[in-house]
Design a protein around this motif. Structure first.
Motif, PDB file in Angstrom:
ATOM      1  N   VAL A  35       0.848  -1.197   0.000  1.00 12.19           N
ATOM      2  CA  VAL A  35       0.000   0.000   0.000  1.00 12.19           C
ATOM      3  C   VAL A  35       0.885   1.248   0.000  1.00 12.19           C
ATOM      4  CG1 VAL A  35      -1.639   1.356   1.395  1.00 12.19           C
ATOM      5  CG2 VAL A  35      -2.033  -1.088   1.009  1.00 12.19           C
ATOM      6  N   ALA A  36       1.941   1.237   0.804  1.00  8.88           N
ATOM      7  CA  ALA A  36       2.865   2.372   0.841  1.00  8.88           C
ATOM      8  C   ALA A  36       3.525   2.571  -0.525  1.00  8.88           C
ATOM      9  CB  ALA A  36       3.922   2.171   1.929  1.00  8.88           C
ATOM     10  N   ALA A  37       3.954   1.481  -1.141  1.00  6.50           N
ATOM     11  CA  ALA A  37       4.599   1.578  -2.456  1.00  6.50           C
ATOM     12  C   ALA A  37       3.641   2.158  -3.498  1.00  6.50           C
ATOM     13  CB  ALA A  37       5.099   0.206  -2.904  1.00  6.50           C
ATOM     14  N   ARG A  38       2.392   1.778  -3.414  1.00  5.12           N
ATOM     15  CA  ARG A  38       1.401   2.266  -4.381  1.00  5.12           C
ATOM     16  C   ARG A  38       0.919   3.676  -4.053  1.00  5.12           C
ATOM     17  NH1 ARG A  38      -2.282  -2.975  -6.063  1.00  5.12           N
ATOM     18  NH2 ARG A  38      -0.521  -4.404  -6.287  1.00  5.12           N
ATOM     19  N   SER A  39       1.401   4.228  -2.968  1.00  6.47           N
ATOM     20  CA  SER A  39       0.976   5.564  -2.539  1.00  6.47           C
ATOM     21  C   SER A  39       2.121   6.569  -2.574  1.00  6.47           C
ATOM     22  CB  SER A  39       0.394   5.479  -1.120  1.00  6.47           C
ATOM     23  OG  SER A  39      -0.721   4.614  -1.093  1.00  6.47           O
ATOM     24  N   GLU A  40       3.204   6.245  -3.276  1.00  4.04           N
ATOM     25  CA  GLU A  40       4.392   7.096  -3.281  1.00  4.04           C
ATOM     26  C   GLU A  40       4.482   8.050  -4.470  1.00  4.04           C
ATOM     27  OE1 GLU A  40       7.575   4.269  -3.016  1.00  4.04           O
ATOM     28  OE2 GLU A  40       7.536   4.310  -0.831  1.00  4.04           O
ATOM     29  N   SER A  41       3.573   7.977  -5.383  1.00  6.31           N
ATOM     30  CA  SER A  41       3.663   8.818  -6.582  1.00  6.31           C
ATOM     31  C   SER A  41       3.653  10.300  -6.214  1.00  6.31           C
ATOM     32  CB  SER A  41       2.483   8.519  -7.513  1.00  6.31           C
ATOM     33  OG  SER A  41       2.506   9.392  -8.622  1.00  6.31           O
ATOM     34  N   VAL A  42       4.426  11.087  -6.965  1.00  4.44           N
ATOM     35  CA  VAL A  42       4.398  12.533  -6.759  1.00  4.44           C
ATOM     36  C   VAL A  42       3.084  13.128  -7.256  1.00  4.44           C
ATOM     37  CG1 VAL A  42       6.897  12.833  -6.768  1.00  4.44           C
ATOM     38  CG2 VAL A  42       5.638  12.956  -8.918  1.00  4.44           C
ATOM     39  N   VAL A  43       2.413  12.402  -8.139  1.00  2.27           N
ATOM     40  CA  VAL A  43       1.111  12.840  -8.646  1.00  2.27           C
ATOM     41  C   VAL A  43       0.045  12.305  -7.688  1.00  2.27           C
ATOM     42  CG1 VAL A  43      -0.495  12.759 -10.586  1.00  2.27           C
ATOM     43  CG2 VAL A  43       1.978  12.747 -11.009  1.00  2.27           C
ATOM     44  N   ARG A  44      -0.597  13.218  -6.989  1.00  2.00           N
ATOM     45  CA  ARG A  44      -1.542  12.830  -5.930  1.00  2.00           C
ATOM     46  C   ARG A  44      -2.620  11.864  -6.422  1.00  2.00           C
ATOM     47  NH1 ARG A  44      -5.508  13.010  -2.712  1.00  2.00           N
ATOM     48  NH2 ARG A  44      -5.717  13.932  -0.708  1.00  2.00           N
ATOM     49  N   GLU A  45      -3.164  12.105  -7.582  1.00  2.00           N
ATOM     50  CA  GLU A  45      -4.256  11.283  -8.101  1.00  2.00           C
ATOM     51  C   GLU A  45      -3.836   9.849  -8.410  1.00  2.00           C
ATOM     52  OE1 GLU A  45      -3.470  14.380  -9.503  1.00  2.00           O
ATOM     53  OE2 GLU A  45      -4.921  15.343  -8.173  1.00  2.00           O
ATOM     54  N   GLU A  46      -2.533   9.626  -8.552  1.00  2.00           N
ATOM     55  CA  GLU A  46      -2.033   8.272  -8.830  1.00  2.00           C
ATOM     56  C   GLU A  46      -1.833   7.457  -7.556  1.00  2.00           C
ATOM     57  OE1 GLU A  46       1.506   8.653 -11.144  1.00  2.00           O
ATOM     58  OE2 GLU A  46       0.437   9.425 -12.894  1.00  2.00           O
ATOM     59  N   ARG A  47      -1.866   8.101  -6.409  1.00  2.00           N
ATOM     60  CA  ARG A  47      -1.631   7.402  -5.143  1.00  2.00           C
ATOM     61  C   ARG A  47      -2.841   6.555  -4.765  1.00  2.00           C
ATOM     62  NH1 ARG A  47       0.148  12.758  -1.963  1.00  2.00           N
ATOM     63  NH2 ARG A  47       1.893  13.288  -3.315  1.00  2.00           N
ATOM     64  N   LEU A  48      -2.577   5.355  -4.304  1.00  2.00           N
ATOM     65  CA  LEU A  48      -3.648   4.481  -3.821  1.00  2.00           C
ATOM     66  C   LEU A  48      -4.426   5.175  -2.712  1.00  2.00           C
ATOM     67  CD1 LEU A  48      -5.166   1.792  -3.610  1.00  2.00           C
ATOM     68  CD2 LEU A  48      -3.315   0.961  -2.155  1.00  2.00           C
ATOM     69  N   THR A  49      -3.719   5.794  -1.793  1.00  2.00           N
ATOM     70  CA  THR A  49      -4.390   6.464  -0.678  1.00  2.00           C
ATOM     71  C   THR A  49      -5.370   7.520  -1.178  1.00  2.00           C
ATOM     72  OG1 THR A  49      -2.443   7.884  -0.508  1.00  2.00           O
ATOM     73  CG2 THR A  49      -2.613   6.062   1.058  1.00  2.00           C
ATOM     74  N   ALA A  50      -4.945   8.330  -2.133  1.00  2.00           N
ATOM     75  CA  ALA A  50      -5.814   9.387  -2.661  1.00  2.00           C
ATOM     76  C   ALA A  50      -7.017   8.790  -3.390  1.00  2.00           C
ATOM     77  CB  ALA A  50      -5.025  10.303  -3.596  1.00  2.00           C
ATOM     78  N   ARG A  51      -6.790   7.738  -4.158  1.00  2.00           N
ATOM     79  CA  ARG A  51      -7.894   7.113  -4.893  1.00  2.00           C
ATOM     80  C   ARG A  51      -8.943   6.540  -3.950  1.00  2.00           C
ATOM     81  NH1 ARG A  51      -3.602   4.791  -7.865  1.00  2.00           N
ATOM     82  NH2 ARG A  51      -4.160   2.735  -7.074  1.00  2.00           N
ATOM     83  N   LEU A  52      -8.521   6.175  -2.730  1.00  2.00           N
ATOM     84  CA  LEU A  52      -9.465   5.630  -1.747  1.00  2.00           C
ATOM     85  C   LEU A  52      -9.929   6.676  -0.737  1.00  2.00           C
ATOM     86  CD1 LEU A  52      -7.871   2.116  -1.195  1.00  2.00           C
ATOM     87  CD2 LEU A  52      -9.808   2.738  -2.644  1.00  2.00           C
ATOM     88  N   GLY A  53      -9.622   7.944  -1.010  1.00  2.00           N
ATOM     89  CA  GLY A  53     -10.121   9.038  -0.191  1.00  2.00           C
ATOM     90  C   GLY A  53      -9.390   9.262   1.120  1.00  2.00           C
ATOM     91  N   CYS A  54      -8.131   8.842   1.184  1.00  2.00           N
ATOM     92  CA  CYS A  54      -7.350   9.003   2.418  1.00  2.00           C
ATOM     93  C   CYS A  54      -6.160   9.928   2.175  1.00  2.00           C
ATOM     94  CB  CYS A  54      -6.854   7.645   2.918  1.00  2.00           C
ATOM     95  SG  CYS A  54      -8.202   6.542   3.364  1.00  2.00           S
ATOM     96  N   ARG A  55      -5.724  10.595   3.249  1.00  2.00           N
ATOM     97  CA  ARG A  55      -4.588  11.506   3.148  1.00  2.00           C
ATOM     98  C   ARG A  55      -3.254  10.788   3.253  1.00  2.00           C
ATOM     99  NH1 ARG A  55      -8.179  13.643   6.625  1.00  2.00           N
ATOM    100  NH2 ARG A  55      -6.926  12.993   8.399  1.00  2.00           N
ATOM    101  N   SER A  56      -3.255   9.606   3.891  1.00  2.00           N
ATOM    102  CA  SER A  56      -1.983   8.927   4.138  1.00  2.00           C
ATOM    103  C   SER A  56      -2.195   7.422   4.220  1.00  2.00           C
ATOM    104  CB  SER A  56      -1.368   9.408   5.460  1.00  2.00           C
ATOM    105  OG  SER A  56      -2.194   8.997   6.547  1.00  2.00           O
ATOM    106  N   VAL A  57      -1.086   6.704   4.188  1.00  2.00           N
ATOM    107  CA  VAL A  57      -1.137   5.251   4.374  1.00  2.00           C
ATOM    108  C   VAL A  57      -1.686   4.950   5.763  1.00  2.00           C
ATOM    109  CG1 VAL A  57       0.263   3.158   4.578  1.00  2.00           C
ATOM    110  CG2 VAL A  57       0.725   4.799   2.734  1.00  2.00           C
ATOM    111  N   ASN A  58      -1.231   5.702   6.750  1.00  2.00           N
ATOM    112  CA  ASN A  58      -1.685   5.480   8.117  1.00  2.00           C
ATOM    113  C   ASN A  58      -3.205   5.593   8.209  1.00  2.00           C
ATOM    114  OD1 ASN A  58      -2.245   6.143  11.073  1.00  2.00           O
ATOM    115  ND2 ASN A  58      -0.058   5.668  11.134  1.00  2.00           N
ATOM    116  N   GLU A  59      -3.768   6.619   7.596  1.00  2.00           N
ATOM    117  CA  GLU A  59      -5.215   6.797   7.632  1.00  2.00           C
ATOM    118  C   GLU A  59      -5.937   5.639   6.932  1.00  2.00           C
ATOM    119  OE1 GLU A  59      -8.770   9.789   6.094  1.00  2.00           O
ATOM    120  OE2 GLU A  59      -6.686  10.441   5.871  1.00  2.00           O
ATOM    121  N   LEU A  60      -5.438   5.227   5.774  1.00  2.00           N
ATOM    122  CA  LEU A  60      -6.060   4.131   5.040  1.00  2.00           C
ATOM    123  C   LEU A  60      -6.038   2.840   5.862  1.00  2.00           C
ATOM    124  CD1 LEU A  60      -7.304   2.804   2.535  1.00  2.00           C
ATOM    125  CD2 LEU A  60      -4.995   2.585   1.613  1.00  2.00           C
TER     126      LEU A  60
END
Length: 161
Positions: free
Chosen positions: A61-86
């Motif tokens: 999940v962390a690896a899929r949430s590392e993109s510099v493009v916010r919309e590409e991050r797994l966390t952002a796609r699932l409506g979360c600000r961070s891996v911790n929140e998700l």
């Protein structure tokens, strides 16, 4: 090959059946002293194996949430600000426990080479192996990884290993 979700659903159902049986039939109180000790050992082993999968999933999940493009991050796609929140939302674990999972994931995660795409060794490959083998769980990884993390900038990779 079954999907990760299908495999884990089967495991949760099976564990649920066992737990229900244990509570329904009162077999904990009826077990001998020896069986109580063996039960604790088996539960420890089960917990360490579950820890290893949780840490691996948090790592991915962390690896899929590392993109510099916010919309590409797994966390952002699932409506979360961070891996911790998700992880908190999905597991119902507290922020401290999730933080511990994240730290263990960083220590045992295998990254990918930007150029070749090959898997790189974990920061602490022996700890990763011990985790995957069920020899250590979350507590064991952190007991080793946290003190060593303070040495990373001051010693060679070989000395760290």
């Amino acid at each position: 090959m079954e999907s990760l979700v299908d495999t884990l659903r089967e495991l949760v159902a099976h564990v649920g059946e066992v737990v229900d049986q244990v509570h329904r039939e009162g077999i904990v109180a009826a077990a001998s002293d020896h069986d109580q000790a063996v039960a604790l050992e088996l539960l420890g082993r089960l917990g360490r194996r579950v820890d290893s999968v949780a840490i691996e999933v948090v790592s991915e999940v962390a690896a899929r949430s590392e993109s510099v493009v916010r919309e590409e991050r797994l966390t952002a796609r699932l409506g979360c600000r961070s891996v911790n929140e998700l992880v908190q939302r999905t597991t119902r674990l507290g922020p401290q426990t999730v933080g511990r999972l994240e730290r263990a994931a960083r220590a045992t995660r295998r990254g990918r080479s930007v150029f070749s795409g090959e898997l790189a060794p974990a920061v602490l490959p022996a700890m990763r192996d011990a985790l995957l083998d069920g020899e250590v769980g979350l507590d064991g990884v952190l007991a080793v990884a946290e003190p060593l993390s303070s040495l990373v900038s001051g010693v060679s990779r070989e000395a760290l290993l």
